[in-house]
Design a protein around this motif. Structure first.
Motif, PDB file in Angstrom:
ATOM      1  N   PRO A 168       8.899  -0.337  -8.692  1.00  0.00           N
ATOM      2  CA  PRO A 168       8.995  -1.436  -9.673  1.00  0.00           C
ATOM      3  C   PRO A 168      10.270  -2.263  -9.474  1.00  0.00           C
ATOM      4  CG  PRO A 168       8.463   0.651 -10.756  1.00  0.00           C
ATOM      5  CD  PRO A 168       8.820   0.976  -9.346  1.00  0.00           C
ATOM      6  N   GLN A 169      11.328  -1.636  -8.963  1.00  0.00           N
ATOM      7  CA  GLN A 169      12.571  -2.384  -8.683  1.00  0.00           C
ATOM      8  C   GLN A 169      12.354  -3.391  -7.557  1.00  0.00           C
ATOM      9  OE1 GLN A 169      15.852   0.384  -8.040  1.00  0.00           O
ATOM     10  NE2 GLN A 169      15.216   1.578  -9.809  1.00  0.00           N
ATOM     11  N   LEU A 170      11.584  -3.001  -6.548  1.00  0.00           N
ATOM     12  CA  LEU A 170      11.272  -3.931  -5.457  1.00  0.00           C
ATOM     13  C   LEU A 170      10.465  -5.111  -6.000  1.00  0.00           C
ATOM     14  CD1 LEU A 170      10.332  -1.436  -2.572  1.00  0.00           C
ATOM     15  CD2 LEU A 170      12.443  -2.759  -2.789  1.00  0.00           C
ATOM     16  N   ARG A 171       9.535  -4.811  -6.891  1.00  0.00           N
ATOM     17  CA  ARG A 171       8.730  -5.889  -7.489  1.00  0.00           C
ATOM     18  C   ARG A 171       9.616  -6.849  -8.285  1.00  0.00           C
ATOM     19  NH1 ARG A 171       4.282  -1.792  -8.364  1.00  0.00           N
ATOM     20  NH2 ARG A 171       4.991  -1.389 -10.490  1.00  0.00           N
ATOM     21  N   GLU A 172      10.591  -6.255  -9.017  1.00  0.00           N
ATOM     22  CA  GLU A 172      11.501  -7.108  -9.784  1.00  0.00           C
ATOM     23  C   GLU A 172      12.330  -8.014  -8.873  1.00  0.00           C
ATOM     24  OE1 GLU A 172      13.777  -4.738 -12.615  1.00  0.00           O
ATOM     25  OE2 GLU A 172      11.866  -4.006 -13.401  1.00  0.00           O
ATOM     26  N   LYS A 173      12.550  -7.557  -7.650  1.00  0.00           N
ATOM     27  CA  LYS A 173      13.281  -8.382  -6.674  1.00  0.00           C
ATOM     28  C   LYS A 173      12.383  -9.425  -6.018  1.00  0.00           C
ATOM     29  CE  LYS A 173      16.904  -5.168  -5.200  1.00  0.00           C
ATOM     30  NZ  LYS A 173      17.489  -4.407  -4.094  1.00  0.00           N
ATOM     31  N   GLY A 174      11.146  -9.500  -6.473  1.00  0.00           N
ATOM     32  CA  GLY A 174      10.233 -10.501  -5.926  1.00  0.00           C
ATOM     33  C   GLY A 174       9.494 -10.036  -4.687  1.00  0.00           C
ATOM     34  N   LEU A 175       9.436  -8.710  -4.499  1.00  0.00           N
ATOM     35  CA  LEU A 175       8.713  -8.172  -3.344  1.00  0.00           C
ATOM     36  C   LEU A 175       7.455  -7.443  -3.819  1.00  0.00           C
ATOM     37  CD1 LEU A 175      11.809  -6.740  -1.415  1.00  0.00           C
ATOM     38  CD2 LEU A 175      10.531  -8.832  -0.896  1.00  0.00           C
ATOM     39  N   PRO A 176       6.317  -8.106  -3.784  1.00  0.00           N
ATOM     40  CA  PRO A 176       5.095  -7.487  -4.300  1.00  0.00           C
ATOM     41  C   PRO A 176       4.705  -6.263  -3.476  1.00  0.00           C
ATOM     42  CG  PRO A 176       4.786  -9.845  -3.905  1.00  0.00           C
ATOM     43  CD  PRO A 176       6.056  -9.434  -3.239  1.00  0.00           C
ATOM     44  N   CYS A 177       4.656  -5.114  -4.122  1.00  0.00           N
ATOM     45  CA  CYS A 177       4.206  -3.885  -3.468  1.00  0.00           C
ATOM     46  C   CYS A 177       3.811  -2.881  -4.552  1.00  0.00           C
ATOM     47  CB  CYS A 177       5.291  -3.301  -2.554  1.00  0.00           C
ATOM     48  SG  CYS A 177       6.824  -2.904  -3.385  1.00  0.00           S
ATOM     49  N   TYR A 178       2.870  -2.035  -4.222  1.00  0.00           N
ATOM     50  CA  TYR A 178       2.352  -1.034  -5.160  1.00  0.00           C
ATOM     51  C   TYR A 178       2.161   0.255  -4.386  1.00  0.00           C
ATOM     52  CZ  TYR A 178       1.557  -5.030  -8.138  1.00  0.00           C
ATOM     53  OH  TYR A 178       1.745  -6.155  -8.888  1.00  0.00           O
ATOM     54  N   PHE A 179       2.369   1.381  -5.091  1.00  0.00           N
ATOM     55  CA  PHE A 179       2.214   2.653  -4.375  1.00  0.00           C
ATOM     56  C   PHE A 179       0.888   3.321  -4.683  1.00  0.00           C
ATOM     57  CE2 PHE A 179       4.534   4.042  -8.291  1.00  0.00           C
ATOM     58  CZ  PHE A 179       3.639   4.986  -8.765  1.00  0.00           C
ATOM     59  N   THR A 180       0.490   4.178  -3.771  1.00  0.00           N
ATOM     60  CA  THR A 180      -0.536   5.167  -4.080  1.00  0.00           C
ATOM     61  C   THR A 180      -0.143   6.447  -3.358  1.00  0.00           C
ATOM     62  OG1 THR A 180      -2.873   5.683  -4.235  1.00  0.00           O
ATOM     63  CG2 THR A 180      -2.199   4.478  -2.264  1.00  0.00           C
ATOM     64  N   ILE A 181      -0.430   7.575  -3.997  1.00  0.00           N
ATOM     65  CA  ILE A 181      -0.007   8.880  -3.479  1.00  0.00           C
ATOM     66  C   ILE A 181      -1.221   9.793  -3.520  1.00  0.00           C
ATOM     67  CG2 ILE A 181       1.594  10.822  -3.818  1.00  0.00           C
ATOM     68  CD1 ILE A 181       3.223   8.873  -5.683  1.00  0.00           C
ATOM     69  N   ASP A 182      -1.526  10.443  -2.390  1.00  0.00           N
ATOM     70  CA  ASP A 182      -2.627  11.405  -2.388  1.00  0.00           C
ATOM     71  C   ASP A 182      -2.134  12.742  -2.926  1.00  0.00           C
ATOM     72  OD1 ASP A 182      -4.545   9.625  -1.490  1.00  0.00           O
ATOM     73  OD2 ASP A 182      -3.967   9.893   0.600  1.00  0.00           O
ATOM     74  N   SER A 183      -2.909  13.778  -2.760  1.00  0.00           N
ATOM     75  CA  SER A 183      -2.495  15.061  -3.315  1.00  0.00           C
ATOM     76  C   SER A 183      -1.447  15.711  -2.414  1.00  0.00           C
ATOM     77  CB  SER A 183      -3.700  15.974  -3.536  1.00  0.00           C
ATOM     78  OG  SER A 183      -4.517  16.004  -2.390  1.00  0.00           O
ATOM     79  N   GLY A 184      -0.308  15.025  -2.311  1.00  0.00           N
ATOM     80  CA  GLY A 184       0.816  15.484  -1.511  1.00  0.00           C
ATOM     81  C   GLY A 184       2.038  14.709  -1.956  1.00  0.00           C
ATOM     82  N   ALA A 185       3.127  14.825  -1.202  1.00  0.00           N
ATOM     83  CA  ALA A 185       4.389  14.201  -1.611  1.00  0.00           C
ATOM     84  C   ALA A 185       4.622  12.829  -0.985  1.00  0.00           C
ATOM     85  CB  ALA A 185       5.540  15.125  -1.243  1.00  0.00           C
ATOM     86  N   ASN A 186       3.861  12.493   0.066  1.00  0.00           N
ATOM     87  CA  ASN A 186       4.091  11.223   0.757  1.00  0.00           C
ATOM     88  C   ASN A 186       3.467  10.043   0.034  1.00  0.00           C
ATOM     89  OD1 ASN A 186       5.586  12.437   2.823  1.00  0.00           O
ATOM     90  ND2 ASN A 186       3.694  13.154   3.780  1.00  0.00           N
ATOM     91  N   MET A 187       3.844   8.846   0.448  1.00  0.00           N
ATOM     92  CA  MET A 187       3.429   7.662  -0.295  1.00  0.00           C
ATOM     93  C   MET A 187       2.882   6.575   0.620  1.00  0.00           C
ATOM     94  SD  MET A 187       5.868   5.281  -2.690  1.00  0.00           S
ATOM     95  CE  MET A 187       5.953   6.403  -4.069  1.00  0.00           C
ATOM     96  N   HIS A 188       1.896   5.851   0.121  1.00  0.00           N
ATOM     97  CA  HIS A 188       1.426   4.633   0.772  1.00  0.00           C
ATOM     98  C   HIS A 188       1.919   3.465  -0.061  1.00  0.00           C
ATOM     99  CE1 HIS A 188      -1.506   6.562   3.508  1.00  0.00           C
ATOM    100  NE2 HIS A 188      -1.540   7.477   2.562  1.00  0.00           N
TER     101      HIS A 188
END
Lengths: 328, 328
Positions: free
Chosen positions: A267-287
């Protein structure tokens, strides 16, 4: 009787959670994914009377135990379909150097299904291939197709398979794969975790109900190329899944401290004007989903954070396909 | 027209989440807590014609803004009850040196209510005190009582107040308060977070439904002194609340990386034969519930982990009470 197939991994935007039929792998809800080029599998299969038993070599290592048994079971299904009894040699390679806790069964079983059908001379439509692949590993049915894919839990005649919503050229989405943990430290397999969630979480039914409208929103986001809608819904659906896991008995928390740090950064990146969203599978890593024009700025921001172990930039990929270069 | 009261904080085992009436602070579900001695508030109140306006001094600092307005509003409520109009000086001290992100409004409003009623000569039963205190800060109604306390959302006549399930001598439970973060870094206040959860989480209704049986189990656990049941249900209820927050729009994650590390450590302590269960309020810090015979061994284990900033060992405390030592 030899064939080689290439298939890509996929990232679920609306996740698959819970099975209506454990044996046939019929899911409780439709799911939607993008097929990505970051993790791909090449698999060569040869059926021959010279083999007295099935052999499965994964990343240059002879597979044994559960990994081997799952492949043999899938070979049996496809042999039955072709009414053949020959044993096979299967050699498979992921383009990723080490086990990163990323789903490799999706690309793995999609490649296996396509290669085996070609080797056995089974003429199958992509829909039929996805139905077969699904029985090896549920989410692999989505990797039969490229671009934006929906796994239909039941088409009304009791059949469950994936369909393509839009191909890989429809929309140039980017999936920045963030490796936060190099090894999986999970208490349960994805299968067992899903089973526990379905059986014990008081939120399972509410998640299932919420999924219908999220699927609608996601289809609309893809159709209209509405990135904010796609990202918001993907992030929310991911949190619904993790919340179901957290409220299961015993509770399951797939995140590590790095996952939480990264979640708070988004959400901090979004506040900086960088549109991005996460998704996480059943593990610790992130897309981290984003658009091409923001990828470089996001990467520059990510470089500041040492808790990210590895970054892999993915684009949308095509579906599983036959290739001519055999692995043996 | 001067009185001083002492009240203790409480740790919710079944949490309060969502209001049926925002103004009167009528909760959507009953909640159960233990009153603990770790964080206590002493408040002296004096009503006098010499004061031309209400003054509120908290921890040696003149309060302004929202903190001041909440106290004045509560003074108004109690003045109306007593049909008096005098302004007051309120001096309040928490026994905790700094703002640790731990709920201090529970002990604060319980002490304020008891002191003001005494100063104004209002004769109130503990139940009536809890009804009044509730309107200042919801969970403060539980701190009127010691030991094990249930906040009844509605007694059938529309009244909402706390009752004592068992006093502080019933069962020697321990609450190891783990300060993981010294400052709150929250996007929303607890009130606003609750409102968002109630309005937007698809899991709010399912959590409410699940709470009924969890309340039953918790009452039974207290009655039978069944620590495993008490701990299991408290941990689960806490995760239900956090899962509701995670699935709100916008999503709220109260945990930091240290919280996640600590959450994962708790089942490991249990595996080592050290019975303990966590509960986490809408912040990053943790309450670790245990029995006296395991406290030392658990503390020895906790000492190994540098992400724990401060440890405060709490026992059960009595209810809010008048004391003779005034703060001014």
């Amino acid at each position: 009787m030899k064939a080689t197939a290439l298939a890509h991994s996929n990232t679920a935007l609306i996740k698959y959670l819970g099975k209506k039929d454990e044996q046939l792998i019929i899911p409780m809800n439709n799911s939607i994914s993008i097929t990505i080029d970051a993790l791909s599998t090449i698999t060569t299969v040869e059926f021959s009377p010279q083999y007295t038993e099935d052999v499965f070599i994964l990343n240059d290592k002879k597979a044994t135990g559960q990994a081997y048994q799952r492949v043999v079971k899938h070979l049996d299904l496809l042999r039955q379909e072709a009414q053949r009894k020959l044993k096979a040699k299967v050699v498979s390679k992921n383009n990723f150097p080490t086990a990163m806790g990323l789903a490799s069964s999706a690309s793995g079983f999609a490649a296996l299904t396509v290669a085996v059908c070609a080797a056995l001379g089974l003429k199958k439509t992509p829909q039929e291939l996805s139905m077969l692949s699904r029985q090896g590993s549920g989410s692999s049915c989505r990797s039969i197709f490229g671009g934006f894919v929906e796994w239909v839990k039941d088409d009304g005649t009791g059949k469950s398979y994936a369909i393509q919503l839009a191909d890989e050229d429809w929309w140039d989405l980017r999936d920045i794969v963030l490796i936060l943990e190099e090894k999986e430290q999970r208490q349960y397999s994805t299968r067992e975790a899903m089973r526990l969630s379905m059986k014990t979480s008081p939120f399972f039914a509410a998640r299932l109900a919420a999924t219908e409208s999220n699927l609608d929103k996601m289809r609309r986001a893809i159709k209209k190329r509405d990135f904010t809608l796609l990202g918001t819904v993907a992030e929310h659906d991911c949190l619904l899944m993790h919340a179901v896991a957290l409220t299961s008995n015993p509770w399951q928390l797939f995140w590590t401290s790095a996952t939480v740090k990264m979640m708070k950064l988004v959400p901090q990146l979004r506040e900086k004007g960088l549109p991005c969203y996460f998704t996480i599978d059943s593990g610790a890593n992130m897309h981290l989903l984003t658009l091409p024009e923001h990828q470089e700025s996001i990467l520059a921001e990510l470089e500041k954070h040492h808790f990210i172990k590895k970054i892999v930039c993915a684009r949308l990929a095509g579906g599983a396909t036959i290739i001519s270069d055999h692995l043996f």
